[in-house]
Design a protein around this motif. Structure first.
Motif, PDB file in Angstrom:
ATOM      1  N   UNK A  66     -54.703 -48.021 -29.483  1.00 53.74           N
ATOM      2  CA  UNK A  66     -54.841 -46.969 -30.733  1.00 53.74           C
ATOM      3  C   UNK A  66     -54.313 -45.618 -30.593  1.00 53.74           C
ATOM      4  N   UNK A 122     -46.007 -41.595 -35.526  1.00 52.59           N
ATOM      5  CA  UNK A 122     -46.264 -42.734 -36.698  1.00 52.59           C
ATOM      6  C   UNK A 122     -47.816 -42.997 -36.759  1.00 52.59           C
ATOM      7  N   UNK A 165     -49.990 -39.897 -37.746  1.00 51.66           N
ATOM      8  CA  UNK A 165     -49.874 -39.653 -38.930  1.00 51.66           C
ATOM      9  C   UNK A 165     -50.856 -40.757 -39.658  1.00 51.66           C
ATOM     10  N   UNK A 166     -50.967 -41.930 -39.216  1.00 56.16           N
ATOM     11  CA  UNK A 166     -51.868 -42.853 -39.646  1.00 56.16           C
ATOM     12  C   UNK A 166     -53.418 -42.614 -39.625  1.00 56.16           C
ATOM     13  N   UNK A 167     -53.663 -42.099 -38.452  1.00 52.87           N
ATOM     14  CA  UNK A 167     -55.042 -41.526 -38.005  1.00 52.87           C
ATOM     15  C   UNK A 167     -55.205 -40.331 -38.854  1.00 52.87           C
ATOM     16  N   UNK A 185     -54.139 -39.540 -41.552  1.00 57.08           N
ATOM     17  CA  UNK A 185     -54.366 -39.895 -42.984  1.00 57.08           C
ATOM     18  C   UNK A 185     -55.537 -40.898 -43.230  1.00 57.08           C
ATOM     19  N   UNK A 186     -55.696 -41.733 -42.553  1.00 55.87           N
ATOM     20  CA  UNK A 186     -56.663 -42.912 -42.601  1.00 55.87           C
ATOM     21  C   UNK A 186     -58.024 -42.560 -42.019  1.00 55.87           C
ATOM     22  N   UNK A 187     -58.017 -42.201 -40.663  1.00 56.97           N
ATOM     23  CA  UNK A 187     -59.199 -41.836 -40.057  1.00 56.97           C
ATOM     24  C   UNK A 187     -59.649 -40.475 -40.379  1.00 56.97           C
ATOM     25  N   UNK A 188     -58.986 -39.416 -40.514  1.00 58.82           N
ATOM     26  CA  UNK A 188     -59.138 -38.147 -40.835  1.00 58.82           C
ATOM     27  C   UNK A 188     -59.365 -38.008 -42.332  1.00 58.82           C
ATOM     28  N   UNK A 189     -58.771 -38.764 -43.070  1.00 56.45           N
ATOM     29  CA  UNK A 189     -58.431 -38.587 -44.444  1.00 56.45           C
ATOM     30  C   UNK A 189     -57.778 -37.287 -44.896  1.00 56.45           C
ATOM     31  N   UNK A 190     -56.974 -36.937 -44.200  1.00 57.48           N
ATOM     32  CA  UNK A 190     -56.207 -35.486 -44.395  1.00 57.48           C
ATOM     33  C   UNK A 190     -54.708 -36.034 -44.868  1.00 57.48           C
ATOM     34  N   UNK A 191     -54.279 -36.342 -46.157  1.00 60.49           N
ATOM     35  CA  UNK A 191     -53.376 -37.155 -46.321  1.00 60.49           C
ATOM     36  C   UNK A 191     -52.152 -36.116 -46.636  1.00 60.49           C
ATOM     37  N   UNK A 210     -50.790 -35.548 -43.064  1.00 61.12           N
ATOM     38  CA  UNK A 210     -50.218 -36.971 -42.645  1.00 61.12           C
ATOM     39  C   UNK A 210     -48.781 -36.861 -43.271  1.00 61.12           C
TER      40      UNK A 210
END
Lengths: 321, 440
Positions: free
Chosen positions: A252, A263, A266-268, A270-276, A279
């Motif tokens: 990870x 990439x 950007x997943x982390x 977007x999805x872990x930090x919810x900062x789209x 991302x």
């Protein structure tokens, strides 16, 4: 060969269109429509939306225009730079290693004395279509520090256990190993197709001139395969810049971001930090970098037209055996 | 071959952008803030609802659903176990895209705070109906389901008072008495002795999703934020991170990625302790019945002798997604499961879920001896510890901070970096991501 097959087809199309133009239009759209609609809904629209989103800021569920703020933030983001650095390491070490092994493998698979050819090819190609979950489980079992099979095997030779996934340096080595395992066979099959388009006469001529296996490889195989090798290098470079699966399942991105790639980052974000918004900005930075690198690669080799055509020729080349 | 390859590589070129775009493109946001929907108390309890949950929690709901269906003829409750590892990806996508969510969602406290901050209109506002229940729930747990203005978005389910689960057989073999461990220094010294005598490590840490560091930090009475400022580089934080570093440097940590690996490492007896929350008990009884009688629980070691001996880790809530078409039934089900002593105690009995519903804590089952722990009053220990849990500040930026702190933990433990300078740089990264100030 290309002109020979396409010319008559082009002619007949013109002929048909001249006679029944309006109806053909409808039929064209009937065929292209569903694909075009899917493309717009699932590809063009999301791309546009993410581009817009990369210029916004997500604050308490509200999107506000932020101009280039997300891109400026990227310039000062140590993790983003580290992910690019890691990608650079992979490009320098992993891609040449993999293409080199793939080339040797392809040559061996192309030998006339080899039996069970189909079985060998499938065996080497299989890793690239392996399910991600199976792949993850297998490698974590292999690479476990305590009692992992790799460390057990090393133990027989008196080597003390290596912390494959928890030490920044060894984690990179593990990542290079697993990517190479997964994609070497894939590239070998493409190179093999290229090898089969080299005329048998050339080998024979070389043999008559007294060339050994090494000389034949250097003077005949490599120069003839150059466009195919370039093709493999470019797709591998793009693949490396988009690396996600391998480091996601193994580490990870850790330890200490040693295996972080853009990439996965950007997943982390977007999805872990919810900062789209951020991302999205990273996603577009990656698109930009891939575009620039691809242009450089084509320019550097200076024959983009030839490469594309040769690669196509390879794919449709008859098997000469 | 090459045509297919090149088409695929073009497709792959877009996937990175797509992954974010698909979820981002159809965002619910974009305009002005929409207020959260309010519950209709008068609506009929009827029809069917779907609940997303995971692991033992899902099991508990599946067990209780038939009783609820019996009370309300014609009602059907579908409980779906979505698995912990991907749960938040699924929920986040559902919230971001405004579609695909069920009626009721299980969310952990700190994550609930992030969701309230990022998707305030993603959940029903439960204030009018849940508000009167406030005094009956643990205060620290209640705070995780409300926003800064006191609006209620979720009802607390369980709470995670922390202690150390010790494998008594391994301790015995090493000649260490768990009861003698008073401070983290004692804990590390015990670990060194255990490793020397038995070869076992002391604890499992998941470097990709560590929960030990935040547990230590909350034990010291703070979260990642204090008064809205970033507090990950405070002296308390550096102290906690230094403990983590020492655990690693002494070779006491077994690194495992993901929940299943963490569980099996404990089950296989690779480690002597699990410093974690009471809900771990549910996993023990559920997945390691054969180890019955081999565990004892001590309070968390203190930072200084006589200091606080517990913290909180996890604890979930149930909320109603604003995509629900049947909020009345959803609320009735939540209330039935959570605001009810019998059902809460039955979940502790069967699934090891420790109630945040205070009236349940005086039940004889909780105060009495536990068979699995060889007759110790384990749950009473945790019930007493629960009162000492310091409430901490999460904020809507918790997810950003949490991910960056996890990376910092990995940098210190696995990358050999210095705790202070690493946390300083982490604080700056959080500042860049959130526009918050850094606490001194």
């Amino acid at each position: 060969m290309a002109t020979a097959t396409t010319a008559p087809h082009r002619g007949s199309a013109r002929f048909v269109r001249g006679r029944t133009r309006p109806r053909i239009r409808v039929v064209h759209w009937a065929f292209a429509g569903p694909a075009a609609a899917l493309f717009i809904v699932f590809f063009a629209y999301p791309l546009g939306a993410s581009l817009y989103q990369s210029f916004t800021n997500d604050d308490g569920g509200t999107q506000t225009w932020a101009g280039l703020a997300q891109y400026r933030r990227m310039l000062h983001d140590p993790v983003f730079w580290k992910s690019l650095y890691n990608t650079g390491l992979l490009l320098i070490f992993q891609v040449p290693l993999m293409i080199g092994i793939a080339l040797v493998l392809a040559c061996v698979l192309n030998q006339s004395w080899l039996r069970f050819k189909g079985t060998w090819r499938i065996a080497f190609f299989l890793p690239s279509v392996t399910m991600l979950v199976a792949y993850a489980v297998v490698f974590r079992v292999l690479l476990k520090t305590d009692g992992g099979m790799v460390n057990q095997a090393l133990g027989w030779f008196g080597v003390s256990p290596v912390d494959w996934l928890n030490n920044p340096v060894w984690a990179r080595v593990s990542l290079i190993g697993t990517i190479t395992w997964r994609w070497t066979g894939y590239n070998a099959v493409i190179l093999l197709a290229g090898l089969q388009s080299i005329h048998r006469e050339q080998y024979e001529a070389a043999a008559i001139d007294g060339a050994g296996a090494v000389t034949t490889f250097r003077k005949i195989v490599v120069p003839q395969l150059r466009p195919v090798i370039l093709f493999c290098s470019i797709t591998s470079t793009i693949g490396t810049l988009q690396l996600f699966d391998e480091n996601f399942v193994l580490t990870k991105g850790g330890p200490d971001n040693a295996t972080m790639t853009p990439v996965l980052y950007l997943y982390k974000v977007g999805f872990d930090q919810m900062d789209f918004s951020y991302a999205s900005a990273i996603a577009w930075a990656v698109v930009l970098i891939i575009g620039v690198l691809s242009v450089i690669q084509f320019r550097f080799f200076g024959q983009s037209e030839n490469t594309a055509r040769d690669a196509r020729k390879v794919s449709s080349g008859r098997r000469r055996r | 071959m090459s045509m297919r390859t090149s088409r695929r590589s073009v497709l792959r070129a877009g996937i990175g952008a797509l992954a974010v775009a698909v979820t981002g493109g159809c965002a619910t946001g974009g305009g002005a803030k929409k207020p959260a929907k309010s519950l209709n108390a008068q609506a009929q309890v009827t029809g069917s609802i779907t609940v997303w949950s995971w692991d033992v929690a899902a099991k508990a709901l599946k067990r209780l659903a038939p009783a609820f269906e019996q009370q309300h003829p014609g009602v059907k409750v579908n409980v779906v176990d979505i698995g912990y590892d991907n749960a938040y990806d699924k929920i986040t996508i559902g919230l971001k895209s405004g579609a695909g969510l069920p009626d009721v969602l299980q969310v952990e406290g700190q994550k609930m705070q992030s969701y309230i901050g990022t998707f305030p209109s993603g959940f029903y506002d439960l204030s009018t109906l849940a508000g009167p229940l406030k005094s009956q729930f643990n205060a620290a747990a209640w705070a995780t389901g409300t926003d800064a203005g006191g609006k209620v978005y979720a009802l607390p389910w369980d709470i995670g008072p922390c202690g150390v689960f010790c494998r008594t057989d391994i301790f015995q073999q090493a000649g260490v008495d768990p009861g003698s461990i008073q401070t983290w220094d004692d804990y590390i010294a015990a670990g060194v002795q255990i490793k020397a005598r038995t070869g076992k490590k002391l604890l499992v840490v998941d470097p990709t999703g560590d929960s030990t560091f935040p547990m230590l930090l909350q034990q010291e009475g703070q979260g990642y934020f204090v008064d809205g400022k970033i507090a990950v580089s405070t002296p308390a934080a550096v102290k906690a991170m230094t403990v983590m570093k020492e655990l690693n440097d002494k070779g006491l940590v077994d690194y495992e990625k993901g929940w299943d690996a963490l569980v099996s490492s404990n089950k296989d007896g690779n480690v002597a302790t699990a410093p974690t929350a009471v809900w771990w008990s549910g996993t023990l009884t559920d997945e390691m019945p054969e180890l019955k009688g081999k565990f004892s629980v001590i309070p968390l070691p203190a930072f200084t002798s006589g200091g606080v001996r517990t913290s909180n880790n996890g604890g979930s809530l149930l909320n109603i997604s604003s995509q629900s078409k049947n909020s009345a039934t959803a609320w009735a089900f939540i209330q039935f499961v959570l605001a009810n002593s019998d059902n809460q105690v039955s979940m502790l009995k069967n699934e090891g879920i420790f109630p945040a519903f205070v009236p349940a804590l005086s039940d004889p089952y909780i105060t009495g001896p536990q068979d699995y722990y060889g007759g110790q009053t384990t749950f009473k220990t945790f019930a007493d510890l629960a009162k000492d849990i310091a409430p901490v500040e999460y904020t809507g930026d918790y997810s950003k901070a949490s991910d960056l702190v996890t990376t910092a933990t990995s940098a210190v433990m696995q990358g050999g970096k210095d705790p202070k300078s690493t946390l300083d740089s982490t604080a700056q990264q959080i500042a860049a991501a959130t526009n918050r100030q850094i606490a001194q």
